[in-house]
Design a protein around this motif. Sequence first.
Motif, PDB file in Angstrom:
ATOM      1  N   MET A   1     -58.520  49.661 -31.798  1.00  0.00           N
ATOM      2  CA  MET A   1     -57.462  49.306 -30.753  1.00  0.00           C
ATOM      3  C   MET A   1     -56.815  47.944 -31.154  1.00  0.00           C
ATOM      4  SD  MET A   1     -59.290  49.721 -26.809  1.00  0.00           S
ATOM      5  CE  MET A   1     -58.619  51.554 -26.671  1.00  0.00           C
ATOM      6  N   SER A   3     -54.835  47.104 -28.276  1.00  0.00           N
ATOM      7  CA  SER A   3     -55.013  45.834 -27.307  1.00  0.00           C
ATOM      8  C   SER A   3     -56.818  46.467 -26.233  1.00  0.00           C
ATOM      9  CB  SER A   3     -54.875  47.078 -25.992  1.00  0.00           C
ATOM     10  OG  SER A   3     -54.593  47.937 -25.239  1.00  0.00           O
ATOM     11  N   ARG A   4     -56.099  44.996 -25.302  1.00  0.00           N
ATOM     12  CA  ARG A   4     -57.554  44.878 -23.819  1.00  0.00           C
ATOM     13  C   ARG A   4     -56.983  45.743 -23.240  1.00  0.00           C
ATOM     14  NH1 ARG A   4     -59.317  39.069 -24.587  1.00  0.00           N
ATOM     15  NH2 ARG A   4     -57.411  38.757 -23.946  1.00  0.00           N
ATOM     16  N   THR A   5     -58.447  46.233 -22.562  1.00  0.00           N
ATOM     17  CA  THR A   5     -58.009  47.437 -21.427  1.00  0.00           C
ATOM     18  C   THR A   5     -58.804  46.722 -20.258  1.00  0.00           C
ATOM     19  OG1 THR A   5     -57.176  48.649 -22.804  1.00  0.00           O
ATOM     20  CG2 THR A   5     -57.756  49.920 -20.194  1.00  0.00           C
ATOM     21  N   SER A 103     -47.105  43.705 -20.640  1.00  0.00           N
ATOM     22  CA  SER A 103     -48.688  45.497 -20.518  1.00  0.00           C
ATOM     23  C   SER A 103     -47.938  46.233 -19.999  1.00  0.00           C
ATOM     24  CB  SER A 103     -49.509  44.505 -19.727  1.00  0.00           C
ATOM     25  OG  SER A 103     -49.388  44.047 -18.607  1.00  0.00           O
ATOM     26  N   THR A 121     -55.920  51.456 -14.583  1.00  0.00           N
ATOM     27  CA  THR A 121     -55.938  50.839 -16.123  1.00  0.00           C
ATOM     28  C   THR A 121     -54.849  50.321 -16.380  1.00  0.00           C
ATOM     29  OG1 THR A 121     -56.865  53.418 -16.591  1.00  0.00           O
ATOM     30  CG2 THR A 121     -56.872  51.981 -18.214  1.00  0.00           C
ATOM     31  N   HIS A 122     -55.552  49.204 -17.105  1.00  0.00           N
ATOM     32  CA  HIS A 122     -53.951  47.843 -17.329  1.00  0.00           C
ATOM     33  C   HIS A 122     -54.556  47.788 -18.618  1.00  0.00           C
ATOM     34  CE1 HIS A 122     -51.843  44.301 -15.812  1.00  0.00           C
ATOM     35  NE2 HIS A 122     -51.496  44.769 -16.750  1.00  0.00           N
ATOM     36  N   ASP A 123     -53.333  47.906 -19.074  1.00  0.00           N
ATOM     37  CA  ASP A 123     -53.549  47.519 -20.770  1.00  0.00           C
ATOM     38  C   ASP A 123     -53.087  46.326 -21.271  1.00  0.00           C
ATOM     39  OD1 ASP A 123     -54.907  49.747 -21.394  1.00  0.00           O
ATOM     40  OD2 ASP A 123     -52.914  50.912 -21.446  1.00  0.00           O
ATOM     41  N   PRO A 126     -53.662  42.600 -26.885  1.00  0.00           N
ATOM     42  CA  PRO A 126     -55.309  41.864 -26.776  1.00  0.00           C
ATOM     43  C   PRO A 126     -55.038  40.763 -27.686  1.00  0.00           C
ATOM     44  CG  PRO A 126     -53.991  42.983 -29.459  1.00  0.00           C
ATOM     45  CD  PRO A 126     -52.583  43.334 -27.939  1.00  0.00           C
ATOM     46  N   HIS A 131     -54.999  39.249 -19.781  1.00  0.00           N
ATOM     47  CA  HIS A 131     -56.433  40.076 -19.439  1.00  0.00           C
ATOM     48  C   HIS A 131     -57.401  39.043 -19.006  1.00  0.00           C
ATOM     49  CE1 HIS A 131     -59.948  42.111 -20.729  1.00  0.00           C
ATOM     50  NE2 HIS A 131     -59.818  42.608 -20.073  1.00  0.00           N
TER      51      HIS A 131
END
Length: 158
Positions: A1, A3-5, A103, A121-123, A126, A131
């Motif tokens: 993946m 990105s962090r979500t 983001s 949901t927020h992407d 990474p 985040h």
Amino acid sequence: MDSRTFLYTTYIATTPERLWQALTEPALTERYWGVSFESDWTEGSPLVWKQGGATMADPEQVVLSSDPYRQLAYTWHSFTQAWAKGVGLSEDVRAEIAAERRSAVTFDLEPQGSQVKLTVTHDFDPAGALHAMCSQGWPPILSSLKTLLETGEPLPAR
């Protein structure tokens, strides 16, 4: 993946129409979030973000998806020096998050009887610091939104 979500789901005793209004009308977003937005809320339209006495507009700050009463998505705001000063953020932190990939946040609304299931949901980038900051910020914002819609008053400002 890549990105962090951040993912958050809550149930609000309201209608999809009223929740949509709370997500898009400046007078309401200002009450529970301390932020107001200017947009016509159509896909591709610019989104102007106002917070802490600063106005942030950027060509990449746009509405990504707009399906009234079902889904709203937009790119997250531009981190300007005026904004950072207005919200009490150091220049070092502002510069760090401003260097991250932009983001995006998505609000999904799903009727559930007398409630609406809201999933946010927020992407994120990474490798970024945003985040962690937003993951701490979203729960009180969404709790205040829920409280506003269910009682008529947002949570007290922190």
